[in-house]
Design an enzyme around this catalytic site. Structure first.
Site, PDB file in Angstrom:
ATOM      1  N   ARG A   1       0.695  -1.119  -0.032  1.00 28.90           N
ATOM      2  CA  ARG A   1      -0.015   0.044  -0.008  1.00 28.90           C
ATOM      3  C   ARG A   1       1.017   1.035   0.129  1.00 28.90           C
ATOM      4  O   ARG A   1       2.053   1.178   0.704  1.00 28.90           O
ATOM      5  CB  ARG A   1      -1.029   0.045   1.361  1.00 28.90           C
ATOM      6  CG  ARG A   1      -2.204  -0.800   1.238  1.00 28.90           C
ATOM      7  CD  ARG A   1      -3.228  -0.595   0.401  1.00 28.90           C
ATOM      8  NE  ARG A   1      -3.971  -1.497   0.305  1.00 28.90           N
ATOM      9  CZ  ARG A   1      -4.175  -2.602  -0.416  1.00 28.90           C
ATOM     10  NH1 ARG A   1      -3.660  -2.892  -1.407  1.00 28.90           N
ATOM     11  NH2 ARG A   1      -5.524  -3.389  -0.308  1.00 28.90           N
TER      12      ARG A   1
ATOM     13  N   GLU B   1      -3.428   7.032  -4.666  1.00 29.36           N
ATOM     14  CA  GLU B   1      -3.847   6.781  -5.972  1.00 29.36           C
ATOM     15  C   GLU B   1      -5.316   6.808  -6.224  1.00 29.36           C
ATOM     16  O   GLU B   1      -6.276   6.688  -5.313  1.00 29.36           O
ATOM     17  CB  GLU B   1      -3.400   5.265  -5.990  1.00 29.36           C
ATOM     18  CG  GLU B   1      -4.018   4.381  -5.105  1.00 29.36           C
ATOM     19  CD  GLU B   1      -3.547   2.754  -5.084  1.00 29.36           C
ATOM     20  OE1 GLU B   1      -2.226   2.826  -4.870  1.00 29.36           O
ATOM     21  OE2 GLU B   1      -4.112   2.062  -5.285  1.00 29.36           O
TER      22      GLU B   1
ATOM     23  N   HIS C   1      -1.589   0.014  -9.735  1.00 29.87           N
ATOM     24  CA  HIS C   1      -2.045  -0.906  -8.823  1.00 29.87           C
ATOM     25  C   HIS C   1      -2.630  -1.767  -9.476  1.00 29.87           C
ATOM     26  O   HIS C   1      -3.889  -2.342  -9.559  1.00 29.87           O
ATOM     27  CB  HIS C   1      -2.920  -0.252  -7.782  1.00 29.87           C
ATOM     28  CG  HIS C   1      -3.271  -0.921  -6.661  1.00 29.87           C
ATOM     29  ND1 HIS C   1      -3.550  -0.407  -5.405  1.00 29.87           N
ATOM     30  CD2 HIS C   1      -3.111  -2.397  -6.537  1.00 29.87           C
ATOM     31  CE1 HIS C   1      -3.691  -1.359  -4.500  1.00 29.87           C
ATOM     32  NE2 HIS C   1      -3.519  -2.576  -5.096  1.00 29.87           N
TER      33      HIS C   1
END
Ligand code: 8YV
Length: 314
Positions: free
Chosen positions: A233, A262, A280
């Site tokens: 993360r 993000e 991601h």
């Protein structure tokens, strides 16, 4: 009360939505903030939510669902869901562990190689015709045989380490406690790990507990040959400190799949040529996303049938 018991929340794709539709009548909310907007009669019948995404899912989004008993997360990381708030409301939470370990580990290795061998610039040089025009790629650094540190030797960290063992790397790791390994070097704190290695792979769980865990001090301890890889993360790393180190050359580079805000990145990332940035996509293959969807649905089915949840987190 409506007979719809399932609420589908988040950016599920068509195939995923169709799977829910084929199994249970459901109602859709784009994000947790939109749940209160579902009509009151339908909300009263909802006992389970399937959730995908990283938008915060707190108590305020649970409260409009007075009969809620389950939030089934699509993903191993459930840091977006306020589990304390769920506990206070008697709501169970499930996740989708294990089925994505391979893909996330593959991406970590890909980020290491792509960053270290400067493959993005290599691609640009080749397709732009600059190579044909006499240009060449500067020499890079060898990865095989290097020294790597895994920060967080959980299920995904272990898969990464196993892969890097095949690259003949000297493997160091940090985790809360020492693990059984084939002789990898344990470090009791993240800074000592950084001091010992050149590649620093972050595979921690997300959430409050690990916020800024890879601190400015840890980043600077890595040194000018250091490359940070993050597939966990964005929050696990002090992002401003990492940007400072990348800009000043205090570390060599980074390969990142996750970011603090993000998909809206700190714009300082865009000017850096020593980073490889990914959207991601760690678990983003057809096979794995299908497997994750199956685990998620199996939790919903167990819940509706009154059976034990398959992968509970609380
Ligand atoms: C996301 C992830 O679930 O599993 C996790 O923790 O971060 C990913 O697999 C996926 O991007 C969907 O939001």
């Amino acid at each position: 009360m409506s007979d719809v018991k399932l609420l589908v929340c988040g950016a599920f794709n068509e195939e995923e939505r169709a799977r829910f539709d084929a199994n249970y009548p459901n109602v859709y909310a784009a994000s947790p903030d939109d749940i209160a907007g579902v009509d009151a009669d339908t909300r009263a019948g909802i006992t389970a939510v399937v959730f995908k995404g990283h938008a915060p899912f707190g108590g305020a989004a649970m409260d409009p669902l007075e009969n809620l008993g389950l939030i089934a997360n699509f993903g191993v990381g459930y840091d977006a869901i306020d589990v304390d708030a769920a506990n206070e409301r008697g709501v169970k939470v499930t996740n989708t562990p294990d089925v994505l370990n391979d893909d996330v580990a593959d991406l970590a290795v890909a980020l290491m190689l792509t960053q270290t061998r400067n493959m993005i610039e290599g691609d640009n040089l080749t397709r732009s015709g600059r190579w044909a025009g006499g240009g060449s790629l500067p020499l890079n650094r060898k990865m095989t045989g290097g020294t790597v540190g895994i920060c967080g030797l959980g299920r995904i960290g272990r898969e990464i380490a196993d892969r890097l063992a095949a690259f003949k790397m000297d493997i160091h790791y940090h985790s809360r406690s020492e693990k059984e390994t084939p002789g990898w070097t344990y470090h009791a704190d993240p800074k000592s790990l950084a001091e010992a290695v050149d590649w620093y792979v972050v595979a921690l769980v997300g959430g409050k507990e690990t916020e800024g865990y890879v601190s400015r001090d840890v980043i600077n301890a890595l040194g000018k040959n250091g490359v940070i890889i993050n597939i966990s993360r964005g929050t696990t790393i002090d992002e401003e400190a990492m940007l400072d180190a990348l800009e000043s050359g205090a570390i060599a580079g980074a390969g990142l799949d996750v970011f603090v805000n993000e998909p809206h990145l700190n714009e300082r990332f865009y000017d850096l040529t020593n980073v490889v940035l990914q959207p991601h996509q760690g678990s983003g293959t057809h096979e794995t996303r299908r497997a994750m969807a199956e685990v998620q649905l199996s939790n919903v089915t167990a819940f509706f049938n009154g059976d034990a949840l398959v992968t509970p987190v609380n």
